[in-house]
Design an enzyme around this catalytic site. Sequence first.
Site, PDB file in Angstrom:
ATOM      1  N   ASP A  26       0.863  -1.176   0.000  1.00 25.37           N
ATOM      2  CA  ASP A  26       0.000   0.000   0.000  1.00 25.37           C
ATOM      3  C   ASP A  26       0.905   1.233   0.000  1.00 25.37           C
ATOM      4  OD1 ASP A  26      -1.958   2.022   0.857  1.00 25.37           O
ATOM      5  OD2 ASP A  26      -3.245   0.329   1.342  1.00 25.37           O
ATOM      6  N   LYS A  42      -1.198  -1.471  -4.575  1.00 25.37           N
ATOM      7  CA  LYS A  42      -1.948  -0.220  -4.780  1.00 25.37           C
ATOM      8  C   LYS A  42      -0.939   0.893  -5.060  1.00 25.37           C
ATOM      9  CE  LYS A  42      -5.925  -0.815  -1.711  1.00 25.37           C
ATOM     10  NZ  LYS A  42      -6.607  -0.210  -0.548  1.00 25.37           N
ATOM     11  N   ARG A  63     -11.453 -12.435   6.227  1.00 25.51           N
ATOM     12  CA  ARG A  63     -10.180 -13.035   5.806  1.00 25.51           C
ATOM     13  C   ARG A  63     -10.369 -14.364   5.078  1.00 25.51           C
ATOM     14  NH1 ARG A  63      -5.643 -10.541   8.057  1.00 25.51           N
ATOM     15  NH2 ARG A  63      -5.970  -9.524  10.055  1.00 25.51           N
TER      16      ARG A  63
END
Length: 175
Positions: free
Chosen positions: A101, A129, A163
């Site tokens: 991220d 990302k 999850r």
Amino acid sequence: MNYVIDKVLVAEEDIRRRVDELGKEITRDYAGMQPIAVCVLRGAIPFYADLIRRIDLPVTVDTITVSSYGSGTVSGKLKVITDMRTSVEGRDVLVVDDIIDSGRTSVALIEMLKERGAKSVRTCALLDKPSRRVVDIKGDYVGFAIPDEFVVGYGLDWNEKFRNLPHVYTLKEEK
């Protein structure tokens, strides 16, 4: 605020296919080596379990639980919550994570492993990302680049939920 599943972003079949491809790439790139594959807990568990079974090499398995913290610093400081058991000194290390991220945790973990004497450190992440990146890092092996949306499933969670889902989903706010 509560969130619910919105839509499938990456389907289970696509994940399975990409994990097979990544396993072949890693097998090729680490030919003749015995790397340490380090699972970054907890989000990477399903990806890691599937991936290491697709690597056709003798792989040492280990885990680490970390968090990155700091006040806006480039790499932050890495807090090791549960450390690895295997020494990385002189070894080739493959860090397997669920998502890259901001990149802060990945950069700090790579630096820590190099300081501990790792011969080489490469990263493998299911998701990336790039639009959220705040440090200069590119995963060595990446499953899927995704847009800046909150995602769950296949190891990723929201508030410790979701999850166990087989696909990667986006979330939306419950109305």
